[in-house]
Design an enzyme around this catalytic site. Structure first.
Site, PDB file in Angstrom:
ATOM      1  N   TYR A   1       0.869  -1.180   0.000  1.00  0.00           N
ATOM      2  CA  TYR A   1       0.000   0.000   0.000  1.00  0.00           C
ATOM      3  C   TYR A   1       0.901   1.224   0.000  1.00  0.00           C
ATOM      4  CZ  TYR A   1      -3.268   3.546   1.788  1.00  0.00           C
ATOM      5  OH  TYR A   1      -4.029   4.691   1.955  1.00  0.00           O
TER       6      TYR A   1
ATOM      7  N   ASP B   1       9.442   2.590  -0.877  1.00  0.00           N
ATOM      8  CA  ASP B   1       8.456   3.309  -0.053  1.00  0.00           C
ATOM      9  C   ASP B   1       8.745   2.953   1.398  1.00  0.00           C
ATOM     10  OD1 ASP B   1       4.794   3.395   0.155  1.00  0.00           O
ATOM     11  OD2 ASP B   1       6.393   4.186   1.437  1.00  0.00           O
TER      12      ASP B   1
ATOM     13  N   LYS C   1       5.304   9.405   8.385  1.00  0.00           N
ATOM     14  CA  LYS C   1       5.131   8.885   9.756  1.00  0.00           C
ATOM     15  C   LYS C   1       6.191   9.382  10.744  1.00  0.00           C
ATOM     16  CE  LYS C   1       2.698   4.867   7.940  1.00  0.00           C
ATOM     17  NZ  LYS C   1       1.333   4.798   8.448  1.00  0.00           N
TER      18      LYS C   1
HETATM   19  P1  KE4 Z   1      -0.368   8.573   4.384  1.00  0.00           P
HETATM   20  O1  KE4 Z   1      -0.865   9.261   3.148  1.00  0.00           O
HETATM   21  O2  KE4 Z   1      -1.479   7.812   5.073  1.00  0.00           O
HETATM   22  O3  KE4 Z   1       0.405   9.490   5.336  1.00  0.00           O
HETATM   23  O4  KE4 Z   1       0.725   7.490   3.947  1.00  0.00           O
HETATM   24  C1  KE4 Z   1       0.366   6.513   3.001  1.00  0.00           C
HETATM   25  C2  KE4 Z   1       1.304   5.336   3.116  1.00  0.00           C
HETATM   26  C3  KE4 Z   1       2.298   5.187   2.166  1.00  0.00           C
HETATM   27  N1  KE4 Z   1       3.178   4.153   2.222  1.00  0.00           N
HETATM   28  C4  KE4 Z   1       3.114   3.244   3.229  1.00  0.00           C
HETATM   29  C5  KE4 Z   1       4.100   2.122   3.262  1.00  0.00           C
HETATM   30  C6  KE4 Z   1       2.120   3.359   4.236  1.00  0.00           C
HETATM   31  O5  KE4 Z   1       2.068   2.439   5.233  1.00  0.00           O
HETATM   32  C7  KE4 Z   1       1.196   4.421   4.185  1.00  0.00           C
HETATM   33  C8  KE4 Z   1       0.082   4.585   5.208  1.00  0.00           C
HETATM   34  N2  KE4 Z   1      -0.105   3.480   6.106  1.00  0.00           N
HETATM   35  C9  KE4 Z   1      -1.437   3.324   6.640  1.00  0.00           C
HETATM   36  C10 KE4 Z   1      -1.423   2.166   7.641  1.00  0.00           C
HETATM   37  N3  KE4 Z   1      -1.105   0.945   7.105  1.00  0.00           N
HETATM   38  C11 KE4 Z   1      -1.920   4.563   7.297  1.00  0.00           C
HETATM   39  C12 KE4 Z   1      -3.132   4.376   8.165  1.00  0.00           C
HETATM   40  C13 KE4 Z   1      -4.357   4.930   7.512  1.00  0.00           C
HETATM   41  O6  KE4 Z   1      -4.538   4.721   6.291  1.00  0.00           O
HETATM   42  O7  KE4 Z   1      -5.153   5.557   8.258  1.00  0.00           O
END
Ligand code: KE4
Length: 427
Positions: free
Chosen positions: A144, A239, A267
């Site tokens: 993801y 990523d 994060k």
């Molecule tokens: P954000 O746009 O949510 O800050 O980041 C996206 C993203 C990109 N790449 C990786 C590897 C990620 O894990 C994420 C976001 N992770 C999710 C949890 N697995 C965020 C939680 C959510 O979607 O509320």
């Protein structure tokens, strides 16, 4: 567990926001019931509006590696706020955070701060396309990378949790440029490159897949990705939004010794405030406006509050004693959970990379999305509620990683292991 106040708030929220939440994974859809509303957090603890206390292994999905409301972060933020919250102009703070990031990730010669992981991956792909003048992107099933239109194909996290492999609203034309391969499948990767390399701008992956639980790369897999992309002039994007500072101080690239062309972060580098970043080879990053022709922008990118929280967090992480302590806490938890599962007779597969981990309810080795899905999600659901009722807050989905923080005490770990043993027995 009293949840009257949470339920009351949920009834209001559901009329205002889809699912009553501002991000789908928070909605408890995979485990049933309604989400708890959090009143405050401190160190390793969350406190909901009904006054229940939990040991927190979600930590806002990774960012709070020091723990909630860490004193030096709070102190610095209070001071920064009094100087104004955003200027829309460059500041020294952006240089300071960029230097700290580059120290930990030497492959990031030049970078751009953004406001989320999604922005980071979306921008990195645009730059890779601008640099190579090619359009196809390879991603891996279960990874993801945020809600970027072209990557919401066989996505992990919410996509896997809600069983939506692809998203409505993404026109077919947007995903014809996306090739999806199985993670850890070196042969499929090599065959695809041989056939399509001329059209492929980049390969993007989570080097450790935290959005299908916690899936580790096979030794040869990352090496092959690096060698083959090098051979065909394809941009390799790690990523590390989740793995950055989590797998090690230098992320998965330092841990596995593989140097990508571009890296996405998020994060942890925001210390709990909205920050993302993308960066890498100078010759690629020079494509980004205003230097080059790839446009990317953001009103609050690099804002002083987010920079301050990130700087304070990385300053603590930089101390060598920090990762020694994190390692001690994590291995204590790993050992205890494995022992609890053995003693209770409930077979699980436990994986971890640095300070991120996952317990799968399966006896199959988990090496990709397909094997991750052999996990018994009904058993996971019972485990989730059993742990919650004992005051342990884990991610409300089998397909998410768990995290520890510097604030998790021996007592926290002991209580978690006992709760896990009792809950395994209840299954
Ligand atoms: P954000 O746009 O949510 O800050 O980041 C996206 C993203 C990109 N790449 C990786 C590897 C990620 O894990 C994420 C976001 N992770 C999710 C949890 N697995 C965020 C939680 C959510 O979607 O509320």
């Amino acid at each position: 567990m009293k949840t009257k106040k949470s339920q009351k708030l949920y009834k209001k929220a559901i009329n205002l926001m889809p699912g009553g939440v501002n991000s789908p994974v928070r909605a408890f859809k995979a485990v049933g019931g309604n989400p708890l509303f959090i009143a405050k957090a401190k160190g390793s603890k969350l406190y909901d509006v009904d006054g229940n206390q939990y040991i927190d292994y979600v930590l806002s999905w990774g960012p709070l590696i020091l723990g909630h409301a860490y004193p030096s972060v709070v102190k610095a933020l209070k001071k920064a706020t009094e100087k104004g919250t955003s200027y829309g102009a460059p500041t020294k703070l952006e240089i300071e955070l960029a230097e700290l990031v580059r120290k930990a990730f030497p492959s990031i010669e030049k970078m751009r701060m953004v406001n989320s992981g999604t922005e980071a991956t979306m921008s990195a792909i645009r730059v890779a396309r601008g640099f190579t003048k090619r359009s196809k992107v390879i991603k891996f099933e279960g990874c993801y990378h945020g809600h970027v239109d072209g990557l919401l194909v066989s996505a992990g996290s919410g996509g896997a949790t809600l069983g939506i492999p692809d998203s409505l609203g993404v026109p077919l034309s947007y995903i014809t440029e996306t090739i999806v391969l199985p993670f850890n499948d070196t042969e499929a990767f090599k065959t695809t490159l041989k056939e399509h390399w001329k059209d492929i701008a980049c390969v993007i992956l989570e080097p450790v897949v935290g959005n299908m639980g916690c899936i580790l790369p096979k030794e040869q897999f990352l090496i092959t990705l690096r060698e083959e992309t090098e051979k065909f002039g394809i941009v390799l994007i790690f990523d590390e939004v989740m793995t950055g500072f989590r797998v090690s101080f230098g992320g998965a690239q330092a841990y596995y010794g593989i140097k990508p062309d571009l890296t996405c972060l998020g994060k942890v580098i925001g210390g709990g405030l909205p920050v993302g970043a993308y960066g890498g080879k100078k010759e690629i990053m020079q494509m980004v406006a205003p230097e080059g022709g790839v446009y990317q922008a953001g009103t609050l990118s690099g804002n002083p509050l987010a920079m301050t929280a990130g700087i304070e967090t990385l300053k603590i992480l930089k101390k060598s004693s920090t990762y020694k302590k994190l390692e001690k806490i994590m291995s204590q938890l790993e050992y205890g959970l494995k022992e609890a599962s053995e003693k209770s007779g409930i077979k699980v597969k436990f994986y971890r990379a640095g300070t991120m981990f996952c317990t799968y309810f399966t006896e199959t080795e988990v090496i990709d999305a397909k094997t991750a899905k052999t996990s018994d999600t009904e058993k996971f659901k019972k485990f989730f509620w059993g742990m919650l009722q004992k005051g342990v807050y884990i991610a409300p989905s089998q397909f998410e990683a768990g995290f520890i923080s510097l604030s998790h005490s021996e007592k926290d770990i002991e209580k978690t292991i006992q709760s896990a043993y009792k809950t395994f027995k209840e299954l």
